[in-house]
Scaffold this active site. Structure first.
Site, PDB file in Angstrom:
ATOM      1  N   TYR A  50       0.821  -1.216   0.000  1.00  0.00           N
ATOM      2  CA  TYR A  50       0.000   0.000   0.000  1.00  0.00           C
ATOM      3  C   TYR A  50       0.854   1.265   0.000  1.00  0.00           C
ATOM      4  CZ  TYR A  50      -3.830  -3.099   1.617  1.00  0.00           C
ATOM      5  OH  TYR A  50      -4.753  -4.100   1.762  1.00  0.00           O
ATOM      6  N   HIS A 108       0.136 -11.905   1.762  1.00  0.00           N
ATOM      7  CA  HIS A 108      -0.868 -11.111   1.047  1.00  0.00           C
ATOM      8  C   HIS A 108      -1.593 -11.903  -0.052  1.00  0.00           C
ATOM      9  CE1 HIS A 108      -1.761  -6.612   0.189  1.00  0.00           C
ATOM     10  NE2 HIS A 108      -2.798  -7.352  -0.125  1.00  0.00           N
TER      11      HIS A 108
END
Length: 278
Positions: A50, A108
């Site tokens: 991110y 992830h």
């Protein structure tokens, strides 16, 4: 407003509603997280990819909230699965967050084409043993991925964070998770704007019956299913609205009607398929 917590399979507790910072620009992250903390959120979900872990860390430091009162999650990105990369990756994340330990560290994506997610999971177990994270889990993992890492290590993830909303409920994964005491975290819980969930009759009817907004009705559906949920907004009024979901209960009939919104053919998926992400 105190958000209820649920207990993970490792004995640690996790707040059932959190604030996710996916797609929050790095320059805006500190203020967004500060506002979320001011409103009452104590569970913050970020990820290395991110690019905004530093903003999360700055907000935590500025908040004055005791570390023990916060639950911080970050994630291992796909290109850090090999060798000792997971250890290097979490060290980088901790430095950016200005923390000694996160509460939850997730793989992830499985990236099965690279065939290194079992190794990544083995390293996650080591990171937990080293005290760098309290709990470990995965994100976007399908049942075959889950079965493989458990067979290889004997360690079941504490959570699996997956795309989940009324039009895409991923029941094969949620059924497996329930059978193995894995908590499901819902990302994109409101459909990410692709579906008119808020105009669907089961949602509008439930919202009207309880004097709530359609978004609150959908979030309540997630919570009563036992899922951990991450609604995302940078608007204070929406942050407050999303948190105001603990003073009512949907009926069994209302939950069943929302359950029936999933056509069951996978067409509700918004994100990429986990087997195709590299």
């Amino acid at each position: 407003m105190t958000v209820p917590s649920i207990v993970l399979n490792d004995g640690n507790s996790i707040p059932q509603l959190g604030y996710g910072v996916f797609k929050v620009p790095p320059a805006d992250t500190q203020r967004a997280v500060e506002e979320a903390l001011e409103v009452g959120y104590r569970h913050i979900d970020t990820a290395a990819i991110y690019g905004n872990e530093e903003g999360v860390g700055a907000a935590i430091a500025a908040s004055g909230i005791a570390r023990d009162d916060l639950f911080i999650t970050t994630k291992l990105w796909n290109d850090r699965h090999d060798g000792d990369e997971p250890a290097a990756a979490i060290a980088e994340s901790l430095a950016k967050l200005a923390l000694d330990q996160v509460d939850l560290y997730l793989v992830h994506w499985p990236t099965p084409a690279a065939d290194n997610y079992v190794h990544a999971w083995e390293k996650m177990i080591e990171l937990r043993a080293a005290g760098l994270t309290r709990s470990i889990g995965v994100s976007n993992h399908l049942v075959p991925h889950l079965e493989r890492i458990v067979a290889a290590t004997g360690v079941v993830p504490a959570v699996n964070q997956i795309e989940l909303h009324p039009a895409y409920q991923q029941r094969e994964i949620t059924d497996w998770a329930a059978a193995h005491d894995v908590k499901i975290e819902s990302w994109g819980p409101l459909g990410q704007g692709k579906y008119d969930l808020f105009g669907a009759e089961p949602v509008t009817a439930a919202a009207a019956a309880h004097g709530k907004t359609p978004a609150q009705a959908v979030l309540r559906w997630h919570l009563q299913k036992g899922f951990v949920v991450f609604p995302k907004s940078v608007r204070r009024e929406r942050l407050e609205e999303n948190l105001d979901v603990f003073d009512f209960d949907l009926t069994d009939t209302e939950i069943a009607a929302i359950d029936a919104m999933d056509p069951g053919d996978g067409s509700g998926r918004v994100s990429a398929h986990p087997d195709e992400v590299d």
